[in-house]
Motif scaffolding. Structure first.
Motif, PDB file in Angstrom:
ATOM      1  N   LYS A  31      37.543  61.236  26.199  1.00 39.80           N
ATOM      2  CA  LYS A  31      37.567  61.867  24.857  1.00 39.80           C
ATOM      3  C   LYS A  31      36.178  61.542  24.145  1.00 39.80           C
ATOM      4  CE  LYS A  31      40.089  62.747  20.705  1.00 39.80           C
ATOM      5  NZ  LYS A  31      41.591  62.579  20.147  1.00 39.80           N
ATOM      6  N   ILE A  32      35.418  62.511  23.867  1.00 40.45           N
ATOM      7  CA  ILE A  32      34.216  62.589  23.198  1.00 40.45           C
ATOM      8  C   ILE A  32      34.174  63.040  21.711  1.00 40.45           C
ATOM      9  CG2 ILE A  32      31.780  63.286  23.330  1.00 40.45           C
ATOM     10  CD1 ILE A  32      32.362  63.963  26.318  1.00 40.45           C
ATOM     11  N   GLY A  33      33.642  62.254  20.878  1.00 38.45           N
ATOM     12  CA  GLY A  33      33.505  62.727  19.422  1.00 38.45           C
ATOM     13  C   GLY A  33      32.058  63.339  19.143  1.00 38.45           C
ATOM     14  N   ILE A  34      31.887  64.065  18.334  1.00 37.09           N
ATOM     15  CA  ILE A  34      30.821  64.328  17.483  1.00 37.09           C
ATOM     16  C   ILE A  34      30.652  64.556  16.298  1.00 37.09           C
ATOM     17  CG2 ILE A  34      29.088  66.361  17.591  1.00 37.09           C
ATOM     18  CD1 ILE A  34      29.488  65.045  20.467  1.00 37.09           C
ATOM     19  N   ARG A  35      29.465  63.704  15.605  1.00 37.95           N
ATOM     20  CA  ARG A  35      29.204  64.011  14.446  1.00 37.95           C
ATOM     21  C   ARG A  35      27.836  64.681  13.910  1.00 37.95           C
ATOM     22  NH1 ARG A  35      30.280  58.013  14.374  1.00 37.95           N
ATOM     23  NH2 ARG A  35      32.530  57.728  13.837  1.00 37.95           N
ATOM     24  N   LEU A  36      28.139  65.575  12.837  1.00 41.55           N
ATOM     25  CA  LEU A  36      26.586  66.225  12.465  1.00 41.55           C
ATOM     26  C   LEU A  36      26.755  65.890  11.035  1.00 41.55           C
ATOM     27  CD1 LEU A  36      24.644  68.146  12.986  1.00 41.55           C
ATOM     28  CD2 LEU A  36      26.223  70.185  12.230  1.00 41.55           C
ATOM     29  N   ASN A  37      25.641  65.088  10.636  1.00 42.22           N
ATOM     30  CA  ASN A  37      25.343  64.668   9.486  1.00 42.22           C
ATOM     31  C   ASN A  37      26.401  63.940   8.500  1.00 42.22           C
ATOM     32  OD1 ASN A  37      22.889  66.283   9.265  1.00 42.22           O
ATOM     33  ND2 ASN A  37      23.855  68.143   8.633  1.00 42.22           N
ATOM     34  N   GLY A  38      27.115  62.989   9.715  1.00 37.81           N
ATOM     35  CA  GLY A  38      28.259  62.146   9.184  1.00 37.81           C
ATOM     36  C   GLY A  38      29.445  62.749   9.099  1.00 37.81           C
ATOM     37  N   LYS A  39      29.608  64.169   9.714  1.00 37.21           N
ATOM     38  CA  LYS A  39      31.013  64.687   9.401  1.00 37.21           C
ATOM     39  C   LYS A  39      31.365  64.892  10.670  1.00 37.21           C
ATOM     40  CE  LYS A  39      33.428  68.559   7.770  1.00 37.21           C
ATOM     41  NZ  LYS A  39      33.549  70.162   7.372  1.00 37.21           N
ATOM     42  N   GLU A  40      32.508  64.457  11.268  1.00 31.14           N
ATOM     43  CA  GLU A  40      32.966  64.706  12.759  1.00 31.14           C
ATOM     44  C   GLU A  40      33.465  66.174  12.721  1.00 31.14           C
ATOM     45  OE1 GLU A  40      36.121  62.368  15.633  1.00 31.14           O
ATOM     46  OE2 GLU A  40      35.398  61.351  13.765  1.00 31.14           O
ATOM     47  N   LEU A  41      32.945  66.694  13.899  1.00 32.46           N
ATOM     48  CA  LEU A  41      33.493  68.093  14.354  1.00 32.46           C
ATOM     49  C   LEU A  41      34.245  67.979  15.540  1.00 32.46           C
ATOM     50  CD1 LEU A  41      30.118  69.557  13.954  1.00 32.46           C
ATOM     51  CD2 LEU A  41      32.043  69.653  12.373  1.00 32.46           C
TER      52      LEU A  41
END
Length: 82
Positions: A31-41
């Motif tokens: 499972k992969i997580g992505i954060r953009l500008n501190g917000k998880e998408l």
């Protein structure tokens, strides 16, 4: 002692589309997580850490193949295993 849960290093650029040259199947076994500008998408289709962008599917627009159009969002990108 060997680590049976070793995970491959996350690439700088990764795509969820198996037809893309940036698709790495071994990474998707975890499972992969992505954060953009501190917000998880949760709906990221592709990302690039060095260039600072992610692509997410458009909620309504479809391309000529019936796939959702991708919207590019820019900012600080962080990829991690969750």
């Amino acid at each position: 002692m060997t680590d049976t849960d070793s995970k491959p290093e996350l690439p700088d650029r990764l795509s969820g589309n198996s037809r893309s040259p940036h698709y790495v199947e071994e990474v998707f076994h975890h499972k992969i997580g992505i954060r953009l500008n501190g917000k998880e998408l949760t709906n990221v289709e592709e990302y690039c850490i060095s260039e600072g962008w992610v692509k997410i599917p458009s909620p309504k627009s479809l391309d000529r193949r019936g796939q959702p159009m991708l919207i590019t969002l820019k900012g600080g990108v962080e990829a991690f295993y969750s």
